[in-house]
Design a protein around this motif. Structure first.
Motif, PDB file in Angstrom:
ATOM      1  N   LEU A 194       6.186   1.112  10.312  1.00 45.33           N
ATOM      2  CA  LEU A 194       4.774   0.938  10.004  1.00 45.33           C
ATOM      3  C   LEU A 194       4.618  -0.418   9.336  1.00 45.33           C
ATOM      4  CD1 LEU A 194       3.947   4.516   8.657  1.00 45.33           C
ATOM      5  CD2 LEU A 194       3.265   3.564  10.860  1.00 45.33           C
ATOM      6  N   GLU A 195       4.036  -1.343  10.043  1.00 46.22           N
ATOM      7  CA  GLU A 195       3.910  -2.721   9.563  1.00 46.22           C
ATOM      8  C   GLU A 195       2.690  -2.864   8.670  1.00 46.22           C
ATOM      9  OE1 GLU A 195       2.902  -7.066  11.503  1.00 46.22           O
ATOM     10  OE2 GLU A 195       4.088  -5.626  12.657  1.00 46.22           O
ATOM     11  N   VAL A 196       2.902  -3.344   7.439  1.00 45.73           N
ATOM     12  CA  VAL A 196       1.808  -3.517   6.488  1.00 45.73           C
ATOM     13  C   VAL A 196       0.902  -4.647   6.966  1.00 45.73           C
ATOM     14  CG1 VAL A 196       1.208  -4.091   4.112  1.00 45.73           C
ATOM     15  CG2 VAL A 196       3.179  -2.630   4.578  1.00 45.73           C
ATOM     16  N   GLU A 197      -0.379  -4.334   7.075  1.00 46.08           N
ATOM     17  CA  GLU A 197      -1.354  -5.304   7.573  1.00 46.08           C
ATOM     18  C   GLU A 197      -2.204  -5.895   6.455  1.00 46.08           C
ATOM     19  OE1 GLU A 197      -4.012  -5.237  11.551  1.00 46.08           O
ATOM     20  OE2 GLU A 197      -4.685  -3.832   9.999  1.00 46.08           O
ATOM     21  N   ALA A 198      -2.517  -5.118   5.419  1.00 41.00           N
ATOM     22  CA  ALA A 198      -3.356  -5.604   4.326  1.00 41.00           C
ATOM     23  C   ALA A 198      -3.086  -4.762   3.089  1.00 41.00           C
ATOM     24  CB  ALA A 198      -4.841  -5.537   4.706  1.00 41.00           C
ATOM     25  N   GLY A 199      -3.488  -5.297   1.939  1.00 43.27           N
ATOM     26  CA  GLY A 199      -3.335  -4.597   0.669  1.00 43.27           C
ATOM     27  C   GLY A 199      -4.256  -5.203  -0.371  1.00 43.27           C
ATOM     28  N   CYS A 200      -4.655  -4.409  -1.360  1.00 44.26           N
ATOM     29  CA  CYS A 200      -5.526  -4.901  -2.420  1.00 44.26           C
ATOM     30  C   CYS A 200      -5.366  -4.020  -3.649  1.00 44.26           C
ATOM     31  CB  CYS A 200      -6.985  -4.949  -1.980  1.00 44.26           C
ATOM     32  SG  CYS A 200      -7.690  -3.350  -1.516  1.00 44.26           S
ATOM     33  N   PHE A 201      -5.774  -4.565  -4.819  1.00 45.66           N
ATOM     34  CA  PHE A 201      -5.689  -3.862  -6.089  1.00 45.66           C
ATOM     35  C   PHE A 201      -7.072  -3.846  -6.737  1.00 45.66           C
ATOM     36  CE2 PHE A 201      -1.107  -3.370  -6.786  1.00 45.66           C
ATOM     37  CZ  PHE A 201      -0.599  -4.193  -5.789  1.00 45.66           C
ATOM     38  N   GLY A 202      -7.276  -2.887  -7.659  1.00 41.19           N
ATOM     39  CA  GLY A 202      -8.543  -2.799  -8.383  1.00 41.19           C
ATOM     40  C   GLY A 202      -8.437  -1.924  -9.614  1.00 41.19           C
ATOM     41  N   PRO A 229      -3.816  -9.786 -10.615  1.00 43.41           N
ATOM     42  CA  PRO A 229      -4.286  -8.884  -9.547  1.00 43.41           C
ATOM     43  C   PRO A 229      -3.341  -7.736  -9.250  1.00 43.41           C
ATOM     44  CG  PRO A 229      -3.551 -10.972  -8.618  1.00 43.41           C
ATOM     45  CD  PRO A 229      -3.570 -11.149 -10.106  1.00 43.41           C
ATOM     46  N   VAL A 230      -2.022  -7.940  -9.371  1.00 46.70           N
ATOM     47  CA  VAL A 230      -1.083  -6.879  -9.004  1.00 46.70           C
ATOM     48  C   VAL A 230      -0.958  -5.819 -10.090  1.00 46.70           C
ATOM     49  CG1 VAL A 230       0.238  -8.363  -7.468  1.00 46.70           C
ATOM     50  CG2 VAL A 230       0.875  -8.196  -9.888  1.00 46.70           C
ATOM     51  N   LEU A 231      -1.690  -5.948 -11.194  1.00 49.72           N
ATOM     52  CA  LEU A 231      -1.635  -4.969 -12.276  1.00 49.72           C
ATOM     53  C   LEU A 231      -2.847  -4.048 -12.264  1.00 49.72           C
ATOM     54  CD1 LEU A 231      -0.305  -7.193 -15.214  1.00 49.72           C
ATOM     55  CD2 LEU A 231       0.984  -5.762 -13.611  1.00 49.72           C
ATOM     56  N   GLY A 232      -3.547  -3.973 -11.160  1.00 52.11           N
ATOM     57  CA  GLY A 232      -4.668  -3.048 -11.049  1.00 52.11           C
ATOM     58  C   GLY A 232      -4.208  -1.607 -11.071  1.00 52.11           C
ATOM     59  N   ALA A 233      -5.063  -0.721 -11.560  1.00 48.57           N
ATOM     60  CA  ALA A 233      -4.683   0.688 -11.688  1.00 48.57           C
ATOM     61  C   ALA A 233      -4.539   1.377 -10.344  1.00 48.57           C
ATOM     62  CB  ALA A 233      -5.708   1.426 -12.548  1.00 48.57           C
ATOM     63  N   VAL A 234      -5.218   0.893  -9.317  1.00 50.65           N
ATOM     64  CA  VAL A 234      -5.215   1.516  -7.997  1.00 50.65           C
ATOM     65  C   VAL A 234      -4.951   0.438  -6.948  1.00 50.65           C
ATOM     66  CG1 VAL A 234      -6.474   3.070  -6.446  1.00 50.65           C
ATOM     67  CG2 VAL A 234      -6.993   3.073  -8.888  1.00 50.65           C
ATOM     68  N   TYR A 235      -4.264   0.818  -5.883  1.00 50.04           N
ATOM     69  CA  TYR A 235      -4.018  -0.116  -4.788  1.00 50.04           C
ATOM     70  C   TYR A 235      -4.327   0.567  -3.461  1.00 50.04           C
ATOM     71  CZ  TYR A 235       0.431   2.422  -4.340  1.00 50.04           C
ATOM     72  OH  TYR A 235       1.381   3.411  -4.191  1.00 50.04           O
ATOM     73  N   PHE A 236      -4.596  -0.265  -2.465  1.00 47.33           N
ATOM     74  CA  PHE A 236      -4.790   0.169  -1.088  1.00 47.33           C
ATOM     75  C   PHE A 236      -3.779  -0.542  -0.205  1.00 47.33           C
ATOM     76  CE2 PHE A 236      -8.749   2.035  -2.329  1.00 47.33           C
ATOM     77  CZ  PHE A 236      -9.059   2.944  -1.325  1.00 47.33           C
ATOM     78  N   VAL A 237      -3.258   0.194   0.769  1.00 47.66           N
ATOM     79  CA  VAL A 237      -2.329  -0.365   1.747  1.00 47.66           C
ATOM     80  C   VAL A 237      -2.789   0.064   3.138  1.00 47.66           C
ATOM     81  CG1 VAL A 237       0.035  -0.422   2.601  1.00 47.66           C
ATOM     82  CG2 VAL A 237      -0.381  -0.367   0.148  1.00 47.66           C
ATOM     83  N   VAL A 238      -2.866  -0.888   4.056  1.00 44.48           N
ATOM     84  CA  VAL A 238      -3.198  -0.617   5.454  1.00 44.48           C
ATOM     85  C   VAL A 238      -1.983  -0.990   6.286  1.00 44.48           C
ATOM     86  CG1 VAL A 238      -4.756  -1.094   7.365  1.00 44.48           C
ATOM     87  CG2 VAL A 238      -5.612  -1.132   5.014  1.00 44.48           C
ATOM     88  N   ALA A 239      -1.484  -0.054   7.080  1.00 42.91           N
ATOM     89  CA  ALA A 239      -0.298  -0.275   7.904  1.00 42.91           C
ATOM     90  C   ALA A 239      -0.596   0.119   9.344  1.00 42.91           C
ATOM     91  CB  ALA A 239       0.900   0.516   7.375  1.00 42.91           C
TER      92      ALA A 239
END
Length: 285
Positions: A194-202, A229-239
């Motif tokens: 599963l190739e990671v396409e995008a990610g974000c934190f918030g 930015p990488v210390l956000g409480a929640v993250y999203f990953v799109v694969a």
């Protein structure tokens, strides 16, 4: 072997100001990430408070719940039914959301049958996150997408949860599931092709229960998105599920076809015909 507590423990915490802010941010991110994912079949696993498929345009969308939601009844506005409500093809659940109950480690779908699967905090609160992720990979079609939302252990919320586990009574403890680190999840996805396409934190504000202090700390959202930015409480990953192909190793010799012989017989035949005609002219002349 420790058993993870059920996902139902997430619900009371969502009534607090941090929980409401979490739902609002995750809903906005989910709407953005699934809006342009095309196909026919989409599935959401858990967390019915968040409608992860409302901005997706696939004709068949399902909300799957496990045994922890035994007494939960979804309101019609959570996920409208994609089927017509009149005519011979009408679905019996007219006006109600389309949903099913199953174990996330054994989804009732054939292999390579879903175009999109969203998991809002389903992995960290599952009995076995590895089995759940492998099952998601199984039901995804090649080039299908999975959208995962999770709590970040390397954040103020993750620290707050560990303080509660260490016995600090004043700490607000988040759900008792295992927080999966962002880079750890990327490694799991890579092992499953599963190739990671995008990610974000918030969600960068600390865990506070009072509405007043929560509003006073709103400046941390813009500052955190810029400076940590990488210390956000929640993250999203799109694969994306990539299909395995065959790769040839080494040089490949090109086979050469032997050249075909020239049609000499036909050429000689034309020459003879020309010679006979010239001979006849000389005799007649």
């Amino acid at each position: 072997m420790s058993i993870v507590k059920p996902i139902i423990e997430l619900h009371p915490w969502l009534a607090l100001p941090p929980g409401q802010a979490l739902l609002a941010w995750e809903q906005a991110q989910m709407d953005r990430l699934v809006a342009d994912v095309f196909g026919f079949h989409a599935l959401q696993l858990g967390l019915p408070e968040l409608d992860g498929l409302r901005h997706n345009r696939m004709p068949h969308r399902w909300l799957a719940l496990d045994a922890a939601y035994q007494g939960w009844v979804a309101p019609p506005e959570v996920m409208p039914s994609p089927f017509p409500t009149q005519g011979p093809t009408a679905e019996p659940f007219q006006g109600a959301p389309l949903s099913l109950r199953c174990d996330f480690e054994a989804l009732p779908f054939p292999s390579n049958s879903l175009d999109l699967v969203v998991l809002p905090h389903a992995l960290e609160l599952a009995r076995d996150p590895h089995d759940t992720l492998r099952e998601v990979e199984r039901v995804l079609m090649p080039e299908g997408r999975v959208v995962i939302a999770g709590f970040n252990p390397a954040s103020l919320w993750g620290l707050w949860q560990r303080m509660g586990h260490w016995g600090v009574q004043s700490a607000t403890v988040l759900p008792q599931g295992e927080f999966i680190a962002y880079w750890r999840l990327r490694d799991w996805l890579r092992l499953l092709d599963l190739e990671v396409e995008a990610g974000c934190f918030g969600c960068y504000r600390p865990m506070v229960q009072g509405e007043t202090w929560w509003q006073r700390l709103s400046w941390m959202e813009a500052a955190g998105d810029r400076w940590w930015p990488v210390l956000g409480a929640v993250y999203f990953v799109v694969a994306v599920k990539r299909a395995r192909g065959v790769r040839l190793i080494g040089k490949v010799k090109k086979a050469r076809m032997p050249a075909s012989a020239a049609p000499a017989v036909v050429a000689q035949r034309h020459q003879r015909c020309g010679a006979v005609k010239n001979a006849q002219k000389d005799v007649n002349g």
